[in-house]
Design an enzyme around this catalytic site. Structure first.
Site, mmCIF file in Angstrom:
data_model
loop_
_atom_site.group_PDB
_atom_site.id
_atom_site.type_symbol
_atom_site.label_atom_id
_atom_site.label_comp_id
_atom_site.label_asym_id
_atom_site.label_seq_id
_atom_site.Cartn_x
_atom_site.Cartn_y
_atom_site.Cartn_z
ATOM 1 N N ASN A 10 0.871 -1.183 0.000
ATOM 2 C CA ASN A 10 0.000 0.000 0.000
ATOM 3 C C ASN A 10 0.903 1.227 0.000
ATOM 4 O O ASN A 10 1.497 1.558 1.024
ATOM 5 C CB ASN A 10 -0.901 -0.023 1.243
ATOM 6 N N TRP A 11 0.978 1.872 -1.153
ATOM 7 C CA TRP A 11 1.899 3.023 -1.273
ATOM 8 C C TRP A 11 1.334 4.280 -0.616
ATOM 9 O O TRP A 11 1.997 5.306 -0.573
ATOM 10 C CB TRP A 11 2.202 3.295 -2.747
ATOM 11 N N GLU A 167 -5.150 -4.903 10.448
ATOM 12 C CA GLU A 167 -4.129 -3.886 10.648
ATOM 13 C C GLU A 167 -4.404 -3.144 11.955
ATOM 14 O O GLU A 167 -5.208 -2.193 11.973
ATOM 15 C CB GLU A 167 -4.151 -2.877 9.496
ATOM 16 N N SER A 212 3.686 -2.065 10.294
ATOM 17 C CA SER A 212 5.142 -2.112 10.483
ATOM 18 C C SER A 212 5.738 -3.487 10.143
ATOM 19 O O SER A 212 6.683 -3.933 10.793
ATOM 20 C CB SER A 212 5.524 -1.687 11.910
ATOM 21 N N GLY A 234 5.147 1.388 4.709
ATOM 22 C CA GLY A 234 6.486 1.968 4.542
ATOM 23 C C GLY A 234 7.471 1.077 3.802
ATOM 24 O O GLY A 234 8.198 1.551 2.911
#
Ligand code: 13P
Length: 259
Positions: A10-11, A167, A212, A234
């Site tokens: 997921n950008w 998430e 993360s 990220g």
């Protein structure tokens, strides 16, 4: 039953056309032609076309959101029909950043999930609790309410055509990953709740972990029996970091297949 893991990047609101071109050419070089896991990337709307036109064949492309409507006077929104027309394979629904910042309700998210299916896109339903909710022992209740909204609208069989990404909000972008046991506990909860409604669907649906996740913790997380890959923020923004996670999925699949 073994489920094929998905490594999904997921950008978020990152990147540029140059970034997209570079990422796609790097992934084309680094990804083997035959992979035993699935890979997807989720760029912003305006970069979808570039990704679709330049991605290696084995990479799926998805949007980060879609409208709950088919078309019409809905300024600034993009419909599932348009995403399918462009060549998207998947779409995220109910990411916590949208639930919080754009105040998307469980009911709206459920409508978006249904819209995705209507146009042949695979929806990835994002669910997860905040830190306060975890600390007050509400994790299961929050996560189940998010899933229940979709179940009430379209039923268990239809939900099974999508993917669920757990998430925990407190682990997103914070560097604080849920432990593999914490992730497994929630994934197992989700799968067992679904199994009470439809055993086959519950066995087949892929449950991703997000928060993360990176090369150094991916293997441990993906080794959990109910974790079927990851939704990566990220660490999906460089081909090197993203490939490090893909290699962990490959390692796991190789071990599973040879055992
Ligand atoms: P991070 O991997 O940056 O924590 O983001 C996770 C996420 O929100 C993916 O959708």
């Amino acid at each position: 039953m073994s489920r094929t893991p998905i490594i999904a990047g997921n950008w978020k609101m990152h990147g540029s056309l140059t970034f997209v071109k570079e990422m796609m050419s790097e992934l084309a070089t680094m990804l083997p032609a035959k992979i035993n896991y699935d890979v997807a990337v989720f760029p912003v709307y305006i970069h979808l076309h570039e990704v679709i036109n330049t991605k290696p064949e084995q990479v799926w492309c998805g949007a980060q959101n879609l409208s709950e409507y088919d078309d019409g006077a809905v300024t600034g929104e993009v419909s599932g029909k348009m995403l399918a027309d462009l060549g998207c394979d998947m779409v995220l629904v109910g990411h916590s950043e949208r639930r919080v910042k754009s105040r998307e309700s469980n009911a709206e998210v459920a409508k978006k999930f249904a819209q995705a299916l209507k146009y042949g896109l695979t929806p990835v339903l994002c669910v997860g609790e905040s830190l306060v909710e975890r600390q007050s022992n509400q994790t299961f209740a929050v996560v189940w309410a998010q899933i229940q909204a979709v179940l009430s609208l379209i039923g268990v069989e239809q939900l099974g055509h999508g993917v669920i990404a757990y998430e925990p909000v407190w682990a997103i972008g914070t560097g604080e990953t849920a432990t593999a046991e914490q992730a497994q506990e929630v994934h197992q909860f989700i799968r067992s709740q679904l199994a009470a409604k439809d055993v086959t669907m519950a066995r087949q649906i892929r449950l991703l972990y997000g928060g993360s996740c990176k090369g150094s913790n991916a293997f441990e997380l993906f080794s959990m029996p109910d974790v079927d890959g990851g939704l990566i923020g990220g660490a999906s923004l460089t081909a090197e970091d993203f490939m490090a996670i893909c290699r962990e999925a490959k390692k796991l699949m190789n071990e599973t297949q040879s055992s």
